[in-house]
Design a protein around this motif. Sequence first.
Motif, PDB file in Angstrom:
ATOM      1  N   ALA A  64    -121.989  -3.889  29.350  1.00 33.63           N
ATOM      2  CA  ALA A  64    -123.124  -3.352  28.591  1.00 33.63           C
ATOM      3  C   ALA A  64    -124.022  -2.474  29.458  1.00 33.63           C
ATOM      4  CB  ALA A  64    -123.935  -4.498  27.990  1.00 33.63           C
ATOM      5  N   VAL A  65    -124.344  -2.918  30.672  1.00 25.61           N
ATOM      6  CA  VAL A  65    -125.314  -2.166  31.485  1.00 25.61           C
ATOM      7  C   VAL A  65    -124.821  -0.755  31.806  1.00 25.61           C
ATOM      8  CG1 VAL A  65    -126.549  -2.098  33.679  1.00 25.61           C
ATOM      9  CG2 VAL A  65    -126.446  -4.223  32.383  1.00 25.61           C
ATOM     10  N   PRO A  66    -123.578  -0.572  32.307  1.00 28.33           N
ATOM     11  CA  PRO A  66    -123.125   0.803  32.561  1.00 28.33           C
ATOM     12  C   PRO A  66    -123.059   1.649  31.292  1.00 28.33           C
ATOM     13  CG  PRO A  66    -121.696  -0.761  33.669  1.00 28.33           C
ATOM     14  CD  PRO A  66    -122.588  -1.555  32.784  1.00 28.33           C
ATOM     15  N   VAL A  67    -122.654   1.058  30.177  1.00 24.96           N
ATOM     16  CA  VAL A  67    -122.546   1.838  28.942  1.00 24.96           C
ATOM     17  C   VAL A  67    -123.933   2.295  28.488  1.00 24.96           C
ATOM     18  CG1 VAL A  67    -121.965   1.720  26.488  1.00 24.96           C
ATOM     19  CG2 VAL A  67    -120.384   0.793  28.186  1.00 24.96           C
ATOM     20  N   VAL A  68    -124.908   1.357  28.511  1.00 28.13           N
ATOM     21  CA  VAL A  68    -126.270   1.731  28.134  1.00 28.13           C
ATOM     22  C   VAL A  68    -126.800   2.795  29.093  1.00 28.13           C
ATOM     23  CG1 VAL A  68    -128.646   0.909  27.975  1.00 28.13           C
ATOM     24  CG2 VAL A  68    -126.796  -0.465  27.019  1.00 28.13           C
ATOM     25  N   SER A  69    -126.520   2.626  30.397  1.00 31.13           N
ATOM     26  CA  SER A  69    -126.982   3.613  31.378  1.00 31.13           C
ATOM     27  C   SER A  69    -126.397   4.982  31.063  1.00 31.13           C
ATOM     28  CB  SER A  69    -126.564   3.230  32.800  1.00 31.13           C
ATOM     29  OG  SER A  69    -126.874   1.902  33.052  1.00 31.13           O
ATOM     30  N   TRP A  70    -125.122   4.992  30.683  1.00 33.75           N
ATOM     31  CA  TRP A  70    -124.470   6.265  30.377  1.00 33.75           C
ATOM     32  C   TRP A  70    -125.246   7.010  29.293  1.00 33.75           C
ATOM     33  CZ3 TRP A  70    -120.297   8.921  32.324  1.00 33.75           C
ATOM     34  CH2 TRP A  70    -119.910  10.033  31.584  1.00 33.75           C
ATOM     35  N   PHE A  71    -125.541   6.298  28.197  1.00 35.63           N
ATOM     36  CA  PHE A  71    -126.243   6.965  27.109  1.00 35.63           C
ATOM     37  C   PHE A  71    -127.654   7.344  27.522  1.00 35.63           C
ATOM     38  CE2 PHE A  71    -122.778   5.162  24.671  1.00 35.63           C
ATOM     39  CZ  PHE A  71    -122.435   6.273  23.920  1.00 35.63           C
ATOM     40  N   LEU A  72    -128.304   6.454  28.270  1.00 29.07           N
ATOM     41  CA  LEU A  72    -129.675   6.709  28.701  1.00 29.07           C
ATOM     42  C   LEU A  72    -129.748   7.949  29.597  1.00 29.07           C
ATOM     43  CD1 LEU A  72    -132.322   5.200  28.225  1.00 29.07           C
ATOM     44  CD2 LEU A  72    -132.033   4.116  30.432  1.00 29.07           C
ATOM     45  N   PHE A  73    -128.880   7.994  30.618  1.00 31.33           N
ATOM     46  CA  PHE A  73    -129.025   9.035  31.629  1.00 31.33           C
ATOM     47  C   PHE A  73    -128.244  10.297  31.290  1.00 31.33           C
ATOM     48  CE2 PHE A  73    -130.214   5.216  33.963  1.00 31.33           C
ATOM     49  CZ  PHE A  73    -131.422   5.637  34.493  1.00 31.33           C
ATOM     50  N   LEU A 121    -120.578  -7.993  37.590  1.00 31.33           N
ATOM     51  CA  LEU A 121    -119.543  -8.986  37.328  1.00 31.33           C
ATOM     52  C   LEU A 121    -119.477  -9.988  38.482  1.00 31.33           C
ATOM     53  CD1 LEU A 121    -117.300  -9.640  35.275  1.00 31.33           C
ATOM     54  CD2 LEU A 121    -115.717  -8.440  36.775  1.00 31.33           C
ATOM     55  N   VAL A 122    -119.419  -9.465  39.703  1.00 32.18           N
ATOM     56  CA  VAL A 122    -119.280 -10.323  40.876  1.00 32.18           C
ATOM     57  C   VAL A 122    -120.487 -11.254  41.010  1.00 32.18           C
ATOM     58  CG1 VAL A 122    -119.274 -10.298  43.400  1.00 32.18           C
ATOM     59  CG2 VAL A 122    -117.768  -8.765  42.137  1.00 32.18           C
ATOM     60  N   VAL A 123    -121.694 -10.695  40.909  1.00 32.41           N
ATOM     61  CA  VAL A 123    -122.891 -11.503  41.171  1.00 32.41           C
ATOM     62  C   VAL A 123    -123.116 -12.539  40.077  1.00 32.41           C
ATOM     63  CG1 VAL A 123    -125.384 -11.435  41.466  1.00 32.41           C
ATOM     64  CG2 VAL A 123    -123.966  -9.739  42.574  1.00 32.41           C
ATOM     65  N   THR A 124    -122.992 -12.128  38.804  1.00 37.37           N
ATOM     66  CA  THR A 124    -123.244 -13.110  37.742  1.00 37.37           C
ATOM     67  C   THR A 124    -122.177 -14.203  37.759  1.00 37.37           C
ATOM     68  OG1 THR A 124    -122.102 -11.639  36.220  1.00 37.37           O
ATOM     69  CG2 THR A 124    -124.495 -11.622  36.145  1.00 37.37           C
ATOM     70  N   ARG A 125    -120.947 -13.847  38.141  1.00 35.33           N
ATOM     71  CA  ARG A 125    -119.872 -14.835  38.113  1.00 35.33           C
ATOM     72  C   ARG A 125    -119.938 -15.766  39.335  1.00 35.33           C
ATOM     73  NH1 ARG A 125    -117.141 -18.162  35.144  1.00 35.33           N
ATOM     74  NH2 ARG A 125    -115.636 -19.167  36.488  1.00 35.33           N
ATOM     75  N   THR A 172    -120.205 -14.196  29.339  1.00 33.89           N
ATOM     76  CA  THR A 172    -121.517 -13.642  29.677  1.00 33.89           C
ATOM     77  C   THR A 172    -121.375 -12.549  30.727  1.00 33.89           C
ATOM     78  OG1 THR A 172    -122.224 -15.929  29.482  1.00 33.89           O
ATOM     79  CG2 THR A 172    -123.865 -14.346  30.252  1.00 33.89           C
ATOM     80  N   CYS A 173    -120.619 -12.871  31.790  1.00 36.53           N
ATOM     81  CA  CYS A 173    -120.509 -11.954  32.918  1.00 36.53           C
ATOM     82  C   CYS A 173    -119.905 -10.625  32.486  1.00 36.53           C
ATOM     83  CB  CYS A 173    -119.642 -12.566  34.021  1.00 36.53           C
ATOM     84  SG  CYS A 173    -120.275 -14.139  34.589  1.00 36.53           S
ATOM     85  N   VAL A 174    -118.797 -10.696  31.740  1.00 32.19           N
ATOM     86  CA  VAL A 174    -118.117  -9.464  31.344  1.00 32.19           C
ATOM     87  C   VAL A 174    -119.000  -8.642  30.416  1.00 32.19           C
ATOM     88  CG1 VAL A 174    -116.136  -8.522  30.099  1.00 32.19           C
ATOM     89  CG2 VAL A 174    -115.818 -10.412  31.703  1.00 32.19           C
ATOM     90  N   SER A 175    -119.698  -9.321  29.489  1.00 34.61           N
ATOM     91  CA  SER A 175    -120.502  -8.519  28.558  1.00 34.61           C
ATOM     92  C   SER A 175    -121.653  -7.832  29.278  1.00 34.61           C
ATOM     93  CB  SER A 175    -120.999  -9.368  27.381  1.00 34.61           C
ATOM     94  OG  SER A 175    -121.497 -10.591  27.837  1.00 34.61           O
ATOM     95  N   VAL A 176    -122.276  -8.517  30.248  1.00 30.58           N
ATOM     96  CA  VAL A 176    -123.337  -7.862  31.027  1.00 30.58           C
ATOM     97  C   VAL A 176    -122.753  -6.696  31.816  1.00 30.58           C
ATOM     98  CG1 VAL A 176    -124.923  -8.129  32.977  1.00 30.58           C
ATOM     99  CG2 VAL A 176    -124.824  -9.880  31.202  1.00 30.58           C
TER     100      VAL A 176
END
Lengths: 507, 160
Positions: free
Chosen positions: B131-140, B111-115, B124-128
């Motif tokens: 999305a990334v932590p949620v996808v990571s959760w399912f992945l890992f 959030l900080v870096v993209t914003r 854009t910033c909020v969705s990234v």
Amino acid sequence: MSNLDSLLHGFTVALTFHHVLLMVAGVLLGILVGVLPGLGAPNGVTLLLPLTFSMDPVSAIILLTSTYWGALFGGSTTSILFNIPGEPSSVATTFDGYPMARAGRASEALTFAFMSAGFGALVGVVVITLLSGFVTSFALRFGPPEYFAVYLLAFCSFIAFGSGAPLKTLVSICLGFAFGAIGMDSVSGEMRLTFGLDDLIRGISFLVVVIGLFGIGEMLLTLEEGLEFRSVGGRLNPREVLAAIGRLPRYWLAMLRGSCVGVWMGITPGGPTAASFMSYGIAKRMSRRGSRFGTGEPEGVIAPETADHSAGTAAMLPMLALGIPGSATAAVMLGGLMIWGLNPGPMLFIDRADFVWGMIASMYLGNVVGVILVLATVPLFASMLSIPFTVIGPIIVTVCVVGAWTVASAPFDLWLVVVFGITGWGMKKLDYPIAPLILAMVIGDKAEDAFRQSMIMSQGSLGVLWASPLVATLSTLAVALLLVPVVSSFRARRRRFRPMEEAAPSE
Amino acid sequence: MLTRFRLELIACGIVFILGGITVLGAMEHAIGWGDEGPATGYFPFRLGIVLLVASVLIAMQALRNRAEMAGEVVLSHAGARRILGFFLPLVGYVALAQVLGLYVTTGLYLLVVTRWIGRHRWRTCVSVAVAVPVVSWFLFEVWFTVPLLKGPVEQWLGLA
């Protein structure tokens, strides 16, 4: 014909549904990793490695090698379409690939690149297949002194043939050894270089170092330049693809030359990067159209691509047979082998023939799958680069940090990634080669163990390194290689002119 | 502005220090050649010495080529600003991750870096960042069953 039997057996291992699926997944991940700047083949393979800890070794190596092939293909894609090498080894592809793409011949350039790369890879695998039977013939003669001599040979050849200045290569190797020595000494059981810090007792994992040096370091370099992508459009026209495939046989000589250079550089640890530059240089000098290189000459794409891929595949042979990786990625895989409980060396070809031949068979298949998949998915992956780098970059960083955590679930490792990230930036800026550092970390302990075991065998006499014809040849060759930089710097001083070496960046 | 000459010397300094540390660390053990070959500290001690010597030699080479290297800029002001804009958030990310765990910190970092560095729209910033932590959760956590570092937020949510 025992090689053929073994290979056919290997195909029965590799051709299961599960393994083909892993191959496809690996190639696709690899292309992704290769296309994205900052995530190269060594780093991509490193990030996947912790996820393979629970797999069986054959599946794991199929996934990792397929990722490697995919990354090599992906790296060429961005070289041609964006003039940005996704991999250090595809820098030479930009010289003629990007001009071709700009002249509206992108489909042709990409097809030439992928097909010749596939050809180079196949030559590499065929050579491996032919030489593998030979490896087993001296397997039983390998003891600690032989292993140590081989390790010594690997390091000496890095100093001799490496692209960096010999002193800087030496520093890289010694730093790698020193980082590798941290933690428990496997001979005496004492704690070395830990200075009483609990976090250092486990030692420093080379995987974390690779993620820092290659991943974060590469990202720092990319960001510093304020990167912007200027694509020339990644649409592939199927008719042009087929036409280019039809024209490919015309360049048989360039492909053959590139494969020879690649196989040689892959087996001696020169690595794919050096191979592609060397092949480009040779093609430029030997081709009739050499003077037009750099303006969009198909041969200028074919030569580095064949060499790059044949070196990448050929590097697997010394990795398996001797424990000498020919490239940084092979060094990571070598570390993987040890983690999965396999001992690289000639005995592997006897003890775990299913693993070795399954892997070799998967290399045939993986490269065919790779060529098809990369041709099919280029537009998709090329469009990924229209996402701004200020979004992609930070995501890659989080992937690196999370990847470092999965190595050992240690919060301390995250700090190591940061420290090695800035180190990687500095090493690139000052031309300290990174691959020897990784190699030293991976096999440093083994080299020391082999040496100390040899010394226990010989009661402390170095003569054991010259005790049999086999070990004597290896040791003498290693010492002789150390003289190469001395001789070449002497010759350079007389000529004061070194065209090839300056062009090749360290991998 | 950083010239190649300065960076070479900085690198030599770091290698020298690392070499020194290696020598000191090795001297906590026997560094000689025992009855059965080299002792525990034998190799580290000599590695350290090689590092010390090599760093001095490289520094001498740099001094000899000083004129050439002092003119070569390896890091411009603009480049340094871009690097710091990237590097400082990374340090913050890793520092915060030690406390808050990887999922929450990854989202915050993105959030900080993209914003503030990328200057993208909030959407854009909020969705990234989500999305990334949620996808990571399912992945890992779900797919590979490799648990990532978790912090108080996951505990509060009952996920840890």
